[in-house]
Design a protein around this motif. Structure first.
Motif, short mmCIF file in Angstrom:
data_model
loop_
_atom_site.label_atom_id
_atom_site.label_comp_id
_atom_site.label_asym_id
_atom_site.label_seq_id
_atom_site.Cartn_x
_atom_site.Cartn_y
_atom_site.Cartn_z
N ILE A 68 0.85 -1.19 0.00
CA ILE A 68 0.00 0.00 0.00
C ILE A 68 0.88 1.23 0.00
O ILE A 68 1.82 1.34 0.79
N LYS A 69 0.58 2.15 -0.90
CA LYS A 69 1.27 3.43 -0.93
C LYS A 69 0.37 4.48 -0.28
O LYS A 69 -0.81 4.56 -0.57
N GLY A 70 0.95 5.28 0.62
CA GLY A 70 0.17 6.31 1.28
C GLY A 70 1.02 7.52 1.60
O GLY A 70 2.25 7.51 1.45
N ALA A 71 0.35 8.56 2.05
CA ALA A 71 1.07 9.77 2.45
C ALA A 71 1.66 9.63 3.84
O ALA A 71 2.75 10.16 4.13
N TYR A 72 0.95 8.91 4.74
CA TYR A 72 1.37 8.76 6.13
C TYR A 72 1.02 7.35 6.62
O TYR A 72 0.09 6.72 6.12
#
Length: 553
Positions: free
Chosen positions: A172-176
């Motif tokens: 999963i790619k996320g900002a935080y």
């Protein structure tokens, strides 16, 4: 497989679910991962403080929470006994849940709030939190999934996750990424963040390895001495324990401290029953549903709450001895504080410094609350039982009277705590426009004040609680007739900041509000803390920019 979201939340307990709700309310995408198949099926925390209930009210489900747990007419007393079927030593009487709505409407001063505390097992509350988090289209709940690792790439984070049966994997790619994953937090350990504080404490009770036994016994109330209570304590030289009523009919959780010769090895149902019978004072078969060991000596706070794009909250950031019921409630406020700030940054109106203030504000609060919890544990846990306490003699009666007086006074100090509940302040925060001294921090008293940094003073308006009229995000509270606040709306629109203008100047409570807040105008944050107060000649752009981290302090 690869997926994308804005915020990756590791842990689906109260902190993780409240964080998901805060994000979901604002349309921010997040994924919550928890390796359990569902929310906890076992009793854990049992006391929801009034401040937490205020947040649940803001989130829209306080009444739903209040309907859970004990029956509406069941008293929430704290009662002390030599043993549960023997001498009652003292009792601190508390209202039933069905009485608190009227009590809240009548309360002023320290307890002025639309809510009062609620006694309900965390296992019931988590189900409600999960249900409401799952209603937001931007929230994805992945129970039965574990996060196995993550990387901070500077501009974003990635996390690897898999179901507990290991039949699939995803990145999963996320900002935080936020670690709400408990005392053994993968996120905290990966960041190399350590706990600081006290990891053990020597006490007669609440100072070592404890056993929790969740059990069912449909006839127990026929054996218990005295009126019904929410929490039953045993106090004697042989077996100290506490027992909380779970549903008011046949389910209870019993906690006792294990001696050194009892602390090792599994605790069988038969052994759990024997330990319970020592506290009860007679034989009584019980259906043991669950047992667990836990440590009552912790006073621990993480050295840091953030590193890069990774944060920690709840038990991952602090561990309490549960006296005062502060651990779970502190975790909820962590999530509330971090949730609106993450949303603000991700939606473009929060400044780059805004998320830095999470540690500035919440770590001092945890240090404060762990100190208070430790003091409560010392007060009850280091108080020793007189050797003649259980004797049917004049000496025994005198010992029981002395113990009862002490324990009832302790209960008053531990369970009537508006200062602890409402008194958390963020005076050292760079996004608070501090303008004067606040009242002293007190455990058993709370003085409502508009000094920026503290909880916004509550008032009852003509038709509602003031809190029910606040906006979801920032609110400009107008208390003086004729105030020209059009420029505040213009400044907020220019900054992209969601601002509700709430004019109560024509309400009966307006003059009281001006007195308590000490100003004509007050800027209230999404978490109901006062960010700024003043008059209409203030430059609103400066006040708003500071409150959302867009300019240097």
């Amino acid at each position: 497989m690869e997926e994308a979201t804005s915020v990756i939340v590791v842990g689906g307990g109260p902190a993780g679910l409240c964080l998901a709700i805060e994000l979901g309310m604002r349309g921010v995408n997040c994924m919550v991962f928890d390796d359990k198949p569902d929310t906890t099926p076992h009793p854990q925390a049992n006391a929801t403080q009034a401040r937490t209930m205020e947040h649940f009210r803001r989130m829209g489900f306080a009444d739903e929470i209040r309907a859970l747990g004990l029956p509406r007419n069941y008293p929430t007393d704290i009662a002390y006994f030599t043993r549960y079927t023997k001498h009652e030593l003292g009792r601190f009487r508390m209202p039933a849940s069905g009485e608190v709505r009227d009590l809240a409407r009548q309360a002023t001063g320290a307890w002025s709030s639309p809510e009062r505390p609620h006694r309900c097992s965390q296992m019931f509350i988590e189900r409600v939190l999960k249900k409401h988090a799952g209603r937001y289209p931007s929230v994805s709940l992945r129970y039965g999934w574990r996060v196995t690792g993550f990387k901070d790439h500077g501009t974003h984070v990635t996390a690897d996750a898999e179901p507990t049966d290991r039949r699939a994997r995803t990145t999963i790619k996320g900002a935080y990424i936020i670690g709400c994953d408990g005392p053994r937090s993968l996120v905290r350990q990966a960041l190399g963040i350590r706990y600081g504080g006290e990891g053990s404490a020597a006490r007669h009770f609440m100072g070592g390895t404890m056993l929790a036994a969740y059990f069912r016994q449909k006839d127990l109330y026929r054996l218990l001495n005295g009126d019904k209570a929410w929490m039953y304590w045993t106090f004697n030289a042989d077996r100290r324990a506490l027992m909380a009523a779970i549903n008011g009919s046949d389910e209870f959780v019993y906690h006792t401290q294990l001696r050194a010769d009892e602390a090792d090895g599994p605790v069988s149902p038969a052994r759990a029953q024997a330990l319970f019978e020592q506290g009860l004072g007679c034989a009584c078969p019980i259906e043991v549903l669950y047992t667990a060991r836990w440590n009552a000596g912790y006073t621990l706070v993480a050295d840091s709450y953030r590193q890069g794009r990774a944060f920690i909250a709840g038990d991952a950031a602090h561990l309490f001895t549960p006296t005062g019921g502060l651990g779970y409630n502190t975790a909820v406020e962590d999530a509330v504080n971090l949730g609106w700030k993450l949303a603000a940054v991700l939606q473009g109106w929060g400044g780059a410094r805004l998320v830095e203030t999470y540690q500035e504000e919440r770590r001092p609060a945890a240090l404060r609350n762990t100190r208070i919890a430790r003091a409560f544990a010392d007060s009850v846990g280091k108080f020793a039982a007189h050797p003649q306490l259980e004797e049917d003699s004049a000496e025994g009666a005198a010992a029981r009277a002395a113990a009862g007086a002490y324990l009832t006074d302790h209960a008053r100090r531990e369970f009537n705590i508006p200062g602890v509940t409402f008194g958390v302040r963020y005076d050292g925060s760079s996004i608070i426009a501090s303008d004067g001294p606040a009242p002293p921090d007190s455990i058993n008293d709370y003085v409502p004040t508009g000094v920026p940094g503290g909880r916004a003073p509550h008032l009852w308006l003509d038709d509602a609680s003031l809190y029910d009229r606040f906006g979801r995000d920032f609110t400009l509270l107008v208390m003086r007739r004729g105030s020209d606040v059009a420029k505040w709306g213009a400044a907020a629109r220019a900054l992209g900041l969601p601002l509700t203008v709430l004019d109560i100047s024509r309400e009966r409570a307006a003059e009281e509000a001006r007195y308590v807040y000490g100003a004509d105008l007050a800027l209230i944050r999404p978490d109901q803390h006062v960010a700024w107060r003043g008059a209409e000649d203030t430059d609103p752009e400066i006040a708003l920019q500071r409150s959302i981290g867009q300019t240097p302090a």
